[in-house]
Design a protein around this motif. Structure first.
Motif, PDB file in Angstrom:
ATOM      1  N   LYS A   1       0.954   5.735  -1.668  1.00 38.01           N
ATOM      2  CA  LYS A   1       0.175   6.844  -2.225  1.00 38.01           C
ATOM      3  C   LYS A   1       0.876   7.385  -3.457  1.00 38.01           C
ATOM      4  O   LYS A   1       2.102   7.480  -3.499  1.00 38.01           O
ATOM      5  CB  LYS A   1       0.004   7.957  -1.188  1.00 38.01           C
TER       6      LYS A   1
ATOM      7  N   ARG B   1       0.846  -1.192   0.000  1.00 43.61           N
ATOM      8  CA  ARG B   1       0.000   0.000   0.000  1.00 43.61           C
ATOM      9  C   ARG B   1       0.885   1.246   0.000  1.00 43.61           C
ATOM     10  O   ARG B   1       1.813   1.347   0.792  1.00 43.61           O
ATOM     11  CB  ARG B   1      -0.907   0.014   1.231  1.00 43.61           C
TER      12      ARG B   1
ATOM     13  N   LEU C   1       0.626   6.007   6.319  1.00 44.85           N
ATOM     14  CA  LEU C   1      -0.516   6.275   5.439  1.00 44.85           C
ATOM     15  C   LEU C   1      -1.652   6.958   6.195  1.00 44.85           C
ATOM     16  O   LEU C   1      -2.490   7.629   5.598  1.00 44.85           O
ATOM     17  CB  LEU C   1      -1.020   4.965   4.829  1.00 44.85           C
TER      18      LEU C   1
ATOM     19  N   SER D   1       2.509  11.753  -2.140  1.00 44.86           N
ATOM     20  CA  SER D   1       3.303  10.665  -2.705  1.00 44.86           C
ATOM     21  C   SER D   1       4.148  10.031  -1.604  1.00 44.86           C
ATOM     22  O   SER D   1       4.986  10.700  -0.988  1.00 44.86           O
ATOM     23  CB  SER D   1       4.206  11.186  -3.823  1.00 44.86           C
TER      24      SER D   1
ATOM     25  N   GLN E   1      -3.580   9.774  -4.207  1.00 37.92           N
ATOM     26  CA  GLN E   1      -4.548   8.694  -4.107  1.00 37.92           C
ATOM     27  C   GLN E   1      -3.913   7.429  -3.517  1.00 37.92           C
ATOM     28  O   GLN E   1      -2.757   7.128  -3.815  1.00 37.92           O
ATOM     29  CB  GLN E   1      -5.120   8.352  -5.496  1.00 37.92           C
ATOM     30  N   PRO E   2      -4.666   6.702  -2.687  1.00 36.94           N
ATOM     31  CA  PRO E   2      -4.141   5.425  -2.186  1.00 36.94           C
ATOM     32  C   PRO E   2      -4.031   4.410  -3.319  1.00 36.94           C
ATOM     33  O   PRO E   2      -4.932   4.322  -4.170  1.00 36.94           O
ATOM     34  CB  PRO E   2      -5.178   4.995  -1.148  1.00 36.94           C
TER      35      PRO E   2
END
Length: 373
Positions: free
Chosen positions: A180, A178, A217, A224, A184-185
């Protein structure tokens, strides 16, 4: 102060020895392995045996201590952390578990307990630097972390040695990554987006996506962010082959007259191949790059760490970089310099300039030195 270290593996042992150097601490190591306890006892450490996969035994093991250090394999980490908080104890933890540690925030706050998690090299030091920059800059635009622990000598077929639990390494190769991108994830498979990285003193390594950002996160606003694992070139292809063929699977399969999980068999087989032998040396490579803005001007800060096996103490670099980060935070808590109740990832420590400097000074005293580039 009575400190108990849960887990007597490479990192747990290094942390226990480091803490035992301070006369203010009385250190006990708890593990289920009689062999590990014999080894630790022979070095002069106090030991106790307990099955740390059993929360009731965890609660009993920590009952008479003032502060707990968690160093169990990742698959046991969340339940161990929960048991320690239920036992009404403060904890500094390095266990790389899959679950969200903030699920235990309410419990920690209700008990009025300090619970510092992910206190290793990455996650850990990487979070610390980003937390400090988030406090100093007006805006964070991007964060990149490259990190890997590798054997100093490359040997076929894997050119890799597991300097921590092989099960945790396999988990790192199977858990979706996961991060960014453009605000956006994004989630991609682990071992994806392989790229070459030139590292001074080592040469060219390869980097690939892994799920190392974790709490960042949630706690850091940046469009980013990515963490990638470093290995010798070609390693990602070999691991993808094993993964896609099913060797890392968790569903039991028929194997003759028994049912087994492929991952358990793979870990058992790989452990002998991946285990560092006596005198085998390793190194840790870490690069952090942070970009942002201060007073309307763009800012770029970057740090490299290249740490090597300590021949004098025969301590692996991964145990040094992970363990000494943790023991620095243990000392921070013991000195009363960090008092936040609830779950705290290292970026919370980095927000405090005094705490940040304390950790880096502690690491430098042990030869773990970050160089700004």
């Amino acid at each position: 102060m009575k400190i108990v270290v849960l887990g007597g593996g490479r990192v747990g042992s290094a942390m226990a020895r480091d803490l035992a150097r301070d006369s203010q601490f009385e250190v006990t190591v708890v593990d289920a392995s009689e062999e590990a306890l014999r080894r630790l006892g022979a070095s002069g450490l106090k030991t106790a045996r307990a099955d740390l996969s059993d929360p009731a035994e965890v609660r009993r093991a920590v009952q008479s201590h003032d502060l707990v250090v968690g160093a169990v394999p990742g698959f046991m980490g969340f339940d161990t952390l929960k048991a320690v908080l239920e036992a009404d104890k403060d904890i500094v933890d390095i266990s790389f578990f899959d679950e969200d540690p903030f699920l235990l925030d309410d419990l920690a706050r209700e008990r009025g307990r300090i619970a510092l998690v992910d206190c290793g090299v990455a996650p850990g030091c990487s979070n610390l630097f980003l937390g400090r920059m988030a406090a100093e800059l007006d805006r964070i635009d991007s964060f990149v972390c490259y990190v890997g622990g590798l054997p100093a000598v490359r040997q076929w077929p894997f050119e890799f040695k597991a300097v921590f639990s092989p099960i945790d390494v396999i988990e790192e190769y199977t858990r979706p990554a996961r991060f960014k991108r453009h605000g956006q994830p994004v989630t991609l498979p682990a071992l994806s987006e392989v790229e070459p990285v030139d590292f001074p003193g080592v040469g060219t390594l390869e980097a690939f996506n892994t799920d190392g950002l974790r709490t960042l996160l949630r706690t850091i606003e940046a469009p980013s962010m990515v963490e990638k694992t470093l290995r010798y070139p070609g390693h990602a292809d070999r691991m993808r082959m094993l993964r896609e063929t099913g060797f890392f699977g968790t569903e039991p399969i028929e194997a003759g007259a028994v049912r087994v999980r492929p991952r358990d068999v793979t870990a058992k087989l790989l452990f002998s191949s991946w285990q560092l032998g006596p005198g085998e040396e390793d190194f840790t490579a870490l690069r952090i790059v942070i970009e942002g803005e201060k007073d309307g001007r763009p800012v770029r800060r970057a740090w490299d760490l290249l740490d090597r096996f300590d021949r004098e103490t025969e301590t692996t670099s991964m145990a040094r970089t992970t363990g000494y980060t943790c023991t620095s935070i243990v000392r921070l808590v013991a000195a009363g310099l960090y008092k936040h109740k609830g779950i705290s990832p290292p970026e919370y420590v980095g927000r405090d300039a005094e705490a940040y400097a304390f950790v880096l000074r502690h690491l430098a005293e042990r030869g773990v030195v970050f160089r700004e580039v």
